[in-house]
Design an enzyme around this catalytic site. Sequence first.
Site, PDB file in Angstrom:
ATOM      1  N   ASP A  70      15.270 -64.005 -34.401  1.00 45.57           N
ATOM      2  CA  ASP A  70      14.855 -65.314 -34.917  1.00 45.57           C
ATOM      3  C   ASP A  70      15.534 -65.469 -36.277  1.00 45.57           C
ATOM      4  O   ASP A  70      15.156 -64.833 -37.254  1.00 45.57           O
ATOM      5  CB  ASP A  70      13.324 -65.357 -35.034  1.00 45.57           C
ATOM      6  CG  ASP A  70      12.822 -66.727 -35.491  1.00 45.57           C
ATOM      7  OD1 ASP A  70      13.595 -67.456 -36.142  1.00 45.57           O
ATOM      8  OD2 ASP A  70      11.664 -67.059 -35.203  1.00 45.57           O
TER       9      ASP A  70
ATOM     10  N   LYS B 216      13.475 -76.302 -39.543  1.00 50.56           N
ATOM     11  CA  LYS B 216      13.655 -75.774 -40.914  1.00 50.56           C
ATOM     12  C   LYS B 216      15.040 -76.167 -41.436  1.00 50.56           C
ATOM     13  O   LYS B 216      15.361 -77.323 -41.501  1.00 50.56           O
ATOM     14  CB  LYS B 216      13.425 -74.262 -40.923  1.00 50.56           C
ATOM     15  CG  LYS B 216      12.262 -73.785 -40.069  1.00 50.56           C
ATOM     16  CD  LYS B 216      10.923 -74.352 -40.486  1.00 50.56           C
ATOM     17  CE  LYS B 216       9.801 -73.717 -39.689  1.00 50.56           C
ATOM     18  NZ  LYS B 216       8.670 -74.573 -39.441  1.00 50.56           N
TER      19      LYS B 216
ATOM     20  N   ARG C 165      14.187 -85.063 -18.964  1.00 47.72           N
ATOM     21  CA  ARG C 165      13.530 -83.745 -19.084  1.00 47.72           C
ATOM     22  C   ARG C 165      14.526 -82.628 -18.778  1.00 47.72           C
ATOM     23  O   ARG C 165      14.436 -81.528 -19.318  1.00 47.72           O
ATOM     24  CB  ARG C 165      12.315 -83.659 -18.152  1.00 47.72           C
ATOM     25  CG  ARG C 165      11.733 -82.256 -18.033  1.00 47.72           C
ATOM     26  CD  ARG C 165      10.259 -82.223 -17.648  1.00 47.72           C
ATOM     27  NE  ARG C 165       9.947 -83.004 -16.484  1.00 47.72           N
ATOM     28  CZ  ARG C 165      10.192 -82.655 -15.209  1.00 47.72           C
ATOM     29  NH1 ARG C 165      10.762 -81.510 -14.929  1.00 47.72           N
ATOM     30  NH2 ARG C 165       9.852 -83.452 -14.217  1.00 47.72           N
TER      31      ARG C 165
HETATM   32  C1  LIG Z   1      10.630 -67.961 -38.416  1.00 47.11           C
HETATM   33  C2  LIG Z   1      10.015 -69.026 -37.573  1.00 47.11           C
HETATM   34  N1  LIG Z   1      10.228 -69.010 -36.243  1.00 47.11           N
HETATM   35  C3  LIG Z   1       9.683 -69.954 -35.437  1.00 47.11           C
HETATM   36  C4  LIG Z   1       8.864 -70.941 -35.940  1.00 47.11           C
HETATM   37  C5  LIG Z   1       8.274 -71.958 -35.000  1.00 47.11           C
HETATM   38  O1  LIG Z   1       8.960 -73.161 -35.102  1.00 47.11           O
HETATM   39  P1  LIG Z   1       8.315 -74.619 -34.819  1.00 47.11           P
HETATM   40  O2  LIG Z   1       7.297 -74.862 -35.878  1.00 47.11           O
HETATM   41  O3  LIG Z   1       9.481 -75.531 -34.883  1.00 47.11           O
HETATM   42  O4  LIG Z   1       7.686 -74.554 -33.475  1.00 47.11           O
HETATM   43  C6  LIG Z   1       8.617 -70.992 -37.309  1.00 47.11           C
HETATM   44  C7  LIG Z   1       7.750 -72.048 -37.881  1.00 47.11           C
HETATM   45  O5  LIG Z   1       7.370 -72.009 -39.034  1.00 47.11           O
HETATM   46  C8  LIG Z   1       9.197 -70.010 -38.154  1.00 47.11           C
HETATM   47  O6  LIG Z   1       8.996 -69.993 -39.465  1.00 47.11           O
END
Ligand SMILES: Cc1ncc(COP(=O)(O)O)c(C=O)c1O
Length: 437
Positions: A210, A235, A85
């Site tokens: 992000d 992704k 963890r």
């Molecule tokens: C731009 C973006 N940030 C964060 C996330 C969250 O990621 P996760 O689904 O791996 O928790 C997503 C999920 O689709 C996303 O498209």
Amino acid sequence: MTLDAFETTGSSPGTGDPDPSAPGGPPPSAAIPDAASAGESLYTDIIHGGLQPDPATGAILTPIYQSTTFVQEAVGVHKGFTYSRAGNPTVAALERNLGQIEGTPPALCFATGMAAISTLFLGHLRAGDHVVVSDVVYGGTVRLLRQVLEGFGVEASFVDTSNADNVAAAIGPRTRLVFIESPANPTLKLTDVAAVAEITRQSGTLLVVDNTFLTSVLQDAFGLGADVVIYSTTKYIEGHNSTVGGALLARDEKLLERLRLVQATVGVAQSPFEAWLTLRGLKTLPMRLARHSANALRVAEWLEAHPGVTRVAYPWLDSFPQAELARRQQRSGGGMVTFEVEGGTAPALELMRSLRLCSLAENLGAVETLVTHSASMTHAALTAEEREALGIGDGLIRLSVGLEEPADIIADLQQALETALTGVEAAVATAHAGGAR
Ligand SMILES: Cc1ncc(COP(=O)(O)O)c(C=O)c1O
């Protein structure tokens, strides 16, 4: 990391490309840089950065250390790992690799992208703090702020960060963090990262980007001024629809130390097997992104020319409202395209139902082409009015263009569009006939 390879990726509209759906059209691989022109360190860092053959066996890939615990020679005497963890050698290899690619200390890797975002907010914010967030962001980020953190006294202002002045106006004495997504999920609206970074620098606020839709291969968020970069590695980074995961990178060691404590305490670390799959997927990231971008441009151009399509958003199209900004801060358009069809919601839903090669599924950034209905899937947490105001209409289709032959993706879209639009015409004719009776 040298990134010149992507500056010429994708053709601009009007380059006279023949009909991409025609047999024998130019292969999208024409836009993929060869290794010699790609800049050595881009490929080298991604494949080797922070990694070495396994010292025990010589295995070229970091093994999957599928172990809860690590035997200690004496109390407090160990090889750097005690309990998975808090840290695991396979996860640590992915963390070093991502850090080397971005030019930062090792990343923190998480069980999901949302775990990365949650840990950042939990670790950096206190009751009474305020955050400024792009009005169009992944629905989970909105849910986290509105349905979880608001109850702990964190206030969020959702503003249109595509105009940097709105960010400056929203920052107040309690603002600790500005969180942006560019391109935004799902409308692909861009934020000028460097302009916002100038504002956050002056106000002493943390700028979080992000960068999931492009990764540092296509958008150097740290170079543009980000303090923290977040990924859903689910992704493009892992890229094969095999894992969920997240990563957080920062230059500030003190911040990283604090967040590592919160991560280990809350218990949201990445698992060794998922980390191993992510490490493996990551090795081909630049090649995949080049082809995602080339394919997406071909599909976007084809959609734009189709009479049944009313709107297409893709940052590398000349018609994209922020095309100039896209070319300034991105190295190519990426793999995401959104569009709307004539007749609105009914034909959009019919189109998604009629696809045969492309799959209707919630994810993006992987080798298979996926379509998503944002209004009912990723952004269902918003009200219909809020979605409409943000441009996430019920007829909006989000397309994550995969690595298949683009002519095959286009042929699938063509047959699904024909079915969808014929269905609408038939419904209109029936309604008229019914009205005449
Ligand atoms: C731009 C973006 N940030 C964060 C996330 C969250 O990621 P996760 O689904 O791996 O928790 C997503 C999920 O689709 C996303 O498209």
